[in-house]
Design a protein around this motif. Sequence first.
Motif, PDB file in Angstrom:
ATOM      1  N   GLY A  23       5.749  -3.097  -5.723  1.00 40.00           N
ATOM      2  CA  GLY A  23       6.029  -1.891  -4.774  1.00 40.00           C
ATOM      3  C   GLY A  23       6.518  -0.865  -5.452  1.00 40.00           C
ATOM      4  N   ALA A  24       6.618  -0.205  -4.325  1.00 41.56           N
ATOM      5  CA  ALA A  24       7.474   1.117  -4.895  1.00 41.56           C
ATOM      6  C   ALA A  24       8.263   1.407  -4.260  1.00 41.56           C
ATOM      7  CB  ALA A  24       6.766   2.183  -5.416  1.00 41.56           C
ATOM      8  N   VAL A  25       9.749   2.119  -4.115  1.00 42.84           N
ATOM      9  CA  VAL A  25      10.579   2.196  -3.460  1.00 42.84           C
ATOM     10  C   VAL A  25      10.950   3.509  -4.011  1.00 42.84           C
ATOM     11  CG1 VAL A  25      12.201   2.540  -1.507  1.00 42.84           C
ATOM     12  CG2 VAL A  25      10.458   0.438  -2.177  1.00 42.84           C
ATOM     13  N   ILE A  26      10.608   5.093  -3.726  1.00 39.30           N
ATOM     14  CA  ILE A  26      11.474   6.324  -4.277  1.00 39.30           C
ATOM     15  C   ILE A  26      12.543   7.075  -3.153  1.00 39.30           C
ATOM     16  CG2 ILE A  26      10.793   8.001  -4.358  1.00 39.30           C
ATOM     17  CD1 ILE A  26       7.869   6.514  -5.031  1.00 39.30           C
ATOM     18  N   ARG A  27      13.296   6.624  -3.985  1.00 38.17           N
ATOM     19  CA  ARG A  27      14.341   7.704  -2.872  1.00 38.17           C
ATOM     20  C   ARG A  27      14.316   9.093  -2.197  1.00 38.17           C
ATOM     21  NH1 ARG A  27      19.716   6.189  -3.377  1.00 38.17           N
ATOM     22  NH2 ARG A  27      19.992   4.876  -4.903  1.00 38.17           N
TER      23      ARG A  27
ATOM     24  N   LEU B 158       8.989  -4.029   2.802  1.00 39.56           N
ATOM     25  CA  LEU B 158       9.555  -4.583   3.736  1.00 39.56           C
ATOM     26  C   LEU B 158       8.639  -5.673   3.631  1.00 39.56           C
ATOM     27  CD1 LEU B 158      11.364  -2.086   5.749  1.00 39.56           C
ATOM     28  CD2 LEU B 158      12.021  -3.876   4.380  1.00 39.56           C
ATOM     29  N   GLU B 159       7.848  -5.508   3.931  1.00 40.83           N
ATOM     30  CA  GLU B 159       6.167  -6.294   4.684  1.00 40.83           C
ATOM     31  C   GLU B 159       6.155  -7.933   2.888  1.00 40.83           C
ATOM     32  OE1 GLU B 159       5.096  -3.719   5.361  1.00 40.83           O
ATOM     33  OE2 GLU B 159       6.568  -4.388   7.229  1.00 40.83           O
ATOM     34  N   LEU B 160       6.796  -7.381   2.204  1.00 44.42           N
ATOM     35  CA  LEU B 160       6.702  -8.326   0.647  1.00 44.42           C
ATOM     36  C   LEU B 160       7.391  -9.552   1.110  1.00 44.42           C
ATOM     37  CD1 LEU B 160       6.969  -5.901  -2.120  1.00 44.42           C
ATOM     38  CD2 LEU B 160       4.894  -7.389  -1.240  1.00 44.42           C
TER      39      LEU B 160
ATOM     40  N   ASP C 164      12.005  10.168  -1.314  1.00 45.62           N
ATOM     41  CA  ASP C 164      11.090   9.980  -0.414  1.00 45.62           C
ATOM     42  C   ASP C 164      11.607   9.248   1.332  1.00 45.62           C
ATOM     43  OD1 ASP C 164       9.219  11.173  -2.216  1.00 45.62           O
ATOM     44  OD2 ASP C 164       7.590   9.453  -2.258  1.00 45.62           O
ATOM     45  N   THR C 165      12.594   9.182   0.890  1.00 44.96           N
ATOM     46  CA  THR C 165      13.182   8.508   2.573  1.00 44.96           C
ATOM     47  C   THR C 165      14.453   7.962   2.299  1.00 44.96           C
ATOM     48  OG1 THR C 165      13.397   6.182   3.280  1.00 44.96           O
ATOM     49  CG2 THR C 165      12.800   6.118   1.120  1.00 44.96           C
ATOM     50  N   PRO C 166      14.548   8.593   3.517  1.00 44.65           N
ATOM     51  CA  PRO C 166      16.352   8.669   4.015  1.00 44.65           C
ATOM     52  C   PRO C 166      16.813   7.024   4.012  1.00 44.65           C
ATOM     53  CG  PRO C 166      14.940   9.234   6.101  1.00 44.65           C
ATOM     54  CD  PRO C 166      14.262   9.590   5.182  1.00 44.65           C
TER      55      PRO C 166
ATOM     56  N   ARG D  78       0.856  -1.419   0.303  1.00 46.32           N
ATOM     57  CA  ARG D  78      -0.195  -0.058   0.106  1.00 46.32           C
ATOM     58  C   ARG D  78       0.870   1.056  -0.409  1.00 46.32           C
ATOM     59  NH1 ARG D  78      -5.245  -1.488   1.182  1.00 46.32           N
ATOM     60  NH2 ARG D  78      -5.521  -2.949   2.500  1.00 46.32           N
ATOM     61  N   PHE D  79       1.821   1.156   0.540  1.00 45.57           N
ATOM     62  CA  PHE D  79       3.277   2.571   0.639  1.00 45.57           C
ATOM     63  C   PHE D  79       3.015   2.556  -0.795  1.00 45.57           C
ATOM     64  CE2 PHE D  79       6.259   5.109   1.803  1.00 45.57           C
ATOM     65  CZ  PHE D  79       5.936   5.074   2.803  1.00 45.57           C
ATOM     66  N   ASN D  80       3.340   4.446  -1.410  1.00 48.88           N
ATOM     67  CA  ASN D  80       3.086   4.996  -2.543  1.00 48.88           C
ATOM     68  C   ASN D  80       1.883   4.130  -3.339  1.00 48.88           C
ATOM     69  OD1 ASN D  80       5.397   6.563  -1.950  1.00 48.88           O
ATOM     70  ND2 ASN D  80       7.199   4.678  -2.201  1.00 48.88           N
ATOM     71  N   ASP D  81       0.414   3.884  -2.753  1.00 53.51           N
ATOM     72  CA  ASP D  81      -0.466   3.307  -3.250  1.00 53.51           C
ATOM     73  C   ASP D  81      -0.611   3.240  -5.220  1.00 53.51           C
ATOM     74  OD1 ASP D  81      -3.527   4.553  -2.838  1.00 53.51           O
ATOM     75  OD2 ASP D  81      -3.369   2.139  -2.873  1.00 53.51           O
TER      76      ASP D  81
HETATM   77  N1  INI Z   1       7.688   1.203   2.056  1.00 56.59           N
HETATM   78  C1  INI Z   1       7.846   1.727   0.735  1.00 56.59           C
HETATM   79  O1  INI Z   1       7.184   0.789  -0.016  1.00 56.59           O
HETATM   80  N2  INI Z   1       8.273   2.162  -0.213  1.00 56.59           N
HETATM   81  C2  INI Z   1       9.308   3.487   0.094  1.00 56.59           C
HETATM   82  O2  INI Z   1       9.504   4.078  -0.119  1.00 56.59           O
HETATM   83  C3  INI Z   1       9.218   3.245   1.623  1.00 56.59           C
HETATM   84  N3  INI Z   1       9.959   3.759   2.524  1.00 56.59           N
HETATM   85  O3  INI Z   1      10.372   5.352   1.752  1.00 56.59           O
HETATM   86  O4  INI Z   1      10.066   4.189   3.779  1.00 56.59           O
HETATM   87  C4  INI Z   1       7.922   1.783   2.807  1.00 56.59           C
HETATM   88  N4  INI Z   1       8.432   2.510   3.898  1.00 56.59           N
HETATM   89  C5  INI Z   1       7.458   1.094   4.440  1.00 56.59           C
HETATM   90  C6  INI Z   1       8.293  -0.357   5.117  1.00 56.59           C
HETATM   91  O5  INI Z   1       8.174  -0.891   3.928  1.00 56.59           O
HETATM   92  C7  INI Z   1       7.233  -1.100   5.761  1.00 56.59           C
HETATM   93  O6  INI Z   1       5.592  -1.210   5.455  1.00 56.59           O
HETATM   94  C8  INI Z   1       7.135  -0.358   7.272  1.00 56.59           C
HETATM   95  O7  INI Z   1       8.562   0.104   7.921  1.00 56.59           O
HETATM   96  C9  INI Z   1       6.626  -0.977   8.180  1.00 56.59           C
HETATM   97  O8  INI Z   1       7.646  -2.388   8.548  1.00 56.59           O
END
Ligand code: INI
Length: 159
Positions: free
Chosen positions: A84-88, A62-64, A90-92, A22-25
């Motif tokens: 999923g989507a991980v965007i540099r 991270l839950e995948l 937006d996150t350190p 759901r993150f970056n839905d």
């Molecule tokens: N999860 C993502 O899918 N993408 C991201 O860019 C991201 N950032 O930015 O932190 C992200 N964080 C959440 C992480 O995947 C977990 O759901 C959370 O830490 C709970 O375990």
Amino acid sequence: MASIEGRYTNASNIKVGIVVARFNDLITSKLLSGCVDCLSRHGVDTSDLSSQLDIVWVPGSLELPLVCQTLARASKYDVLISLGAVIRGDTPHFDVVIGETSKGIASVSRDSGLPIIFGVLTTDTMQQALERAGIKSNLGWTYALQALEMASLMKEINS
Ligand code: INI
């Protein structure tokens, strides 16, 4: 000599699990719709009552790995697709999230012997992610094609 390769036909007899973050839905829901569209056009029943497709939502990338592992242990699926989507920008801790996610999914796939398509977009900006999730092309479609190929290939090798 045997030349073995996956096919995109006969998708009507495979079972697919999609695990989507759901993150970056905004991005992942577009990847999901591209995926489902591709599966449907290749003969997978994607209707609400389908026994060929399950979609599982998780909080973030991270839950995948854990949920892919749980689905793999259920022995119900021919292939899994992780989205999923991980965007540099937006996150350190971008490197931690993408590193753990990619290693986790690869490890579950090898340990279980189940193909898991790595559909986690890794981009520097939201704009780049949007371009890969529908504005220019939708990589969800590509991930679904790769899933069909791998499901077919593994059946062929194991038959
Ligand atoms: N999860 C993502 O899918 N993408 C991201 O860019 C991201 N950032 O930015 O932190 C992200 N964080 C959440 C992480 O995947 C977990 O759901 C959370 O830490 C709970 O375990």
